[in-house]
Design an enzyme around this catalytic site. Sequence first.
Site, PDB file in Angstrom:
ATOM      1  N   ASP A   1      48.600  47.589  44.743  1.00 46.25           N
ATOM      2  CA  ASP A   1      47.417  47.552  45.617  1.00 46.25           C
ATOM      3  C   ASP A   1      47.358  48.752  46.533  1.00 46.25           C
ATOM      4  OD1 ASP A   1      47.157  45.088  44.494  1.00 46.25           O
ATOM      5  OD2 ASP A   1      47.302  43.939  46.357  1.00 46.25           O
TER       6      ASP A   1
ATOM      7  N   ASP B   1      41.469  49.956  47.880  1.00 52.14           N
ATOM      8  CA  ASP B   1      42.799  49.514  47.456  1.00 52.14           C
ATOM      9  C   ASP B   1      43.089  50.287  46.173  1.00 52.14           C
ATOM     10  OD1 ASP B   1      42.859  47.683  49.517  1.00 52.14           O
ATOM     11  OD2 ASP B   1      43.204  45.918  48.236  1.00 52.14           O
TER      12      ASP B   1
ATOM     13  N   HIS C   1      40.291  44.451  42.674  1.00 49.65           N
ATOM     14  CA  HIS C   1      41.369  44.929  41.810  1.00 49.65           C
ATOM     15  C   HIS C   1      40.962  44.808  40.342  1.00 49.65           C
ATOM     16  CE1 HIS C   1      44.099  43.945  45.447  1.00 49.65           C
ATOM     17  NE2 HIS C   1      43.263  44.938  45.683  1.00 49.65           N
TER      18      HIS C   1
ATOM     19  N   ASP D   1      42.630  45.302  37.568  1.00 49.59           N
ATOM     20  CA  ASP D   1      43.615  45.082  36.518  1.00 49.59           C
ATOM     21  C   ASP D   1      43.756  43.650  35.999  1.00 49.59           C
ATOM     22  OD1 ASP D   1      44.668  44.604  39.007  1.00 49.59           O
ATOM     23  OD2 ASP D   1      46.585  45.592  38.675  1.00 49.59           O
TER      24      ASP D   1
ATOM     25  N   ARG E   1      34.151  38.621  32.485  1.00 50.01           N
ATOM     26  CA  ARG E   1      33.631  39.664  33.381  1.00 50.01           C
ATOM     27  C   ARG E   1      33.243  40.889  32.549  1.00 50.01           C
ATOM     28  NH1 ARG E   1      38.935  39.377  37.300  1.00 50.01           N
ATOM     29  NH2 ARG E   1      38.685  37.204  37.931  1.00 50.01           N
TER      30      ARG E   1
ATOM     31  N   SER F   1      44.237  34.709  43.716  1.00 52.47           N
ATOM     32  CA  SER F   1      43.686  35.327  42.496  1.00 52.47           C
ATOM     33  C   SER F   1      43.195  34.252  41.548  1.00 52.47           C
ATOM     34  CB  SER F   1      44.758  36.145  41.786  1.00 52.47           C
ATOM     35  OG  SER F   1      45.657  35.272  41.142  1.00 52.47           O
ATOM     36  N   SER F   2      42.619  34.734  40.440  1.00 54.32           N
ATOM     37  CA  SER F   2      42.196  33.827  39.372  1.00 54.32           C
ATOM     38  C   SER F   2      43.358  33.657  38.377  1.00 54.32           C
ATOM     39  CB  SER F   2      41.000  34.433  38.642  1.00 54.32           C
ATOM     40  OG  SER F   2      41.434  35.563  37.892  1.00 54.32           O
TER      41      SER F   2
ATOM     42  N   CYS G   1      50.325  44.148  39.049  1.00 57.51           N
ATOM     43  CA  CYS G   1      50.184  44.144  40.511  1.00 57.51           C
ATOM     44  C   CYS G   1      51.524  44.264  41.231  1.00 57.51           C
ATOM     45  CB  CYS G   1      49.553  42.850  40.986  1.00 57.51           C
ATOM     46  SG  CYS G   1      47.911  42.550  40.388  1.00 57.51           S
TER      47      CYS G   1
END
Length: 385
Positions: free
Chosen positions: A133, A217, A266, A268, A285, A317-318, A370
Amino acid sequence: ICSAVSVATRRQHVATQMSAQEEKTKIPVSSHNEWDLLEEVIVGRAENACVPEFTTEVKANTYEKYWPFYQKYGGKPFPKKHIQKAVEEVEEMCSILQQEGVVVRRPDVVEWEKAFETPDFKSRGMYAAMPRDILIVIGNEIIEAPMAWRSRFFEYRAYRSLIKEYFTEGAKWTAAPKPLMSDELYDMNYPMHSVQDRHELAKKGQFVTTEFEPCFDAADFIRAGRDIFVQRSQVTNLMGIKWMERHLGPEYNLHQLTFKDPNPMHIDATFNIIGPGLVVANPDRPCNEMHLFKKAGWTVVEAPTPTRSDDLPLWMSSKWLSMNVLMLDEERVMCDKNEIPTMKMFEELGITTIPVDIQHANSLGGAFHCWTTDVRRRGELKSYF
Ligand code: NVA
């Protein structure tokens, strides 16, 4: 699954490629993309991780389901037992990286709960769990991102011992302009009641961060040699993208991508470039600029639906952390042991999987990409796009 024999062979291969002389003159920081042979990596720490205070920018980036958690724990440490498990998992991940021949470095242990005050705001810290990040390596340069969450303003301090060492050994070191993070950087009335609301706003290019000053970020950027891809997100604004573009200069092409994503933060777990002209894309997405990749002859593989259960929380996060993998080279990937369909996808691509379990560590908002920043990958600056 990588056998001991193949690890030994690879190490021998690396050793013979690198003469003693080369070893002496080597610049400690050098990485151009996400897939060249990984030699040295920074792995984050869960120690002392604190839940960020529940400010506007945090609210805009987190899921409603966890808002009561933030209201209760904001500014306080994450649940102790959970963090202990995360620490153990990450230790195990580090030793697996070492077994694969990668040098592993760690940030300092910092007391994140300590309150701080700038002329513009007061906050407490968060963690040094996700080096991706905050740090990005482009060629021989290590760049500290300005960040956009107030709780992350001083996060760079955990990495300064390492960065000073890299600098002493010849790396170029840049800290992007520190934002004030005064109230003007945030849309304090950002509407965020439903996913639909956020879809509409993101489509219109409206995010919680304003254009008051540059912010970004590092994890909103992804590298493929001379071409670097970035998304405008809740934490990366257009001024931040402009800063990076001007900073990198004409040697690089910075491409802004957009995705159908109600909560961009983010890149990634949305668009992960894993090889020369090879992308794992999030089917939930879709990228609005996919034609550019088709034109360039790239292969875009859809990530399988994540299989993670709801037994452990994902506070930040997801579940698409399933595609947040770390390439050790073009043929080896560190990925989630529990995500069988994702592992199968890699195997079908001819990529050997190195399965690791960091499910508690995932709760802090990231998986293998991450949790790391690659400091050195063996390879040259090339064009792939
Ligand atoms: N914010 C994104 C990326 C996490 C690495 C997500 O939750 O999917």
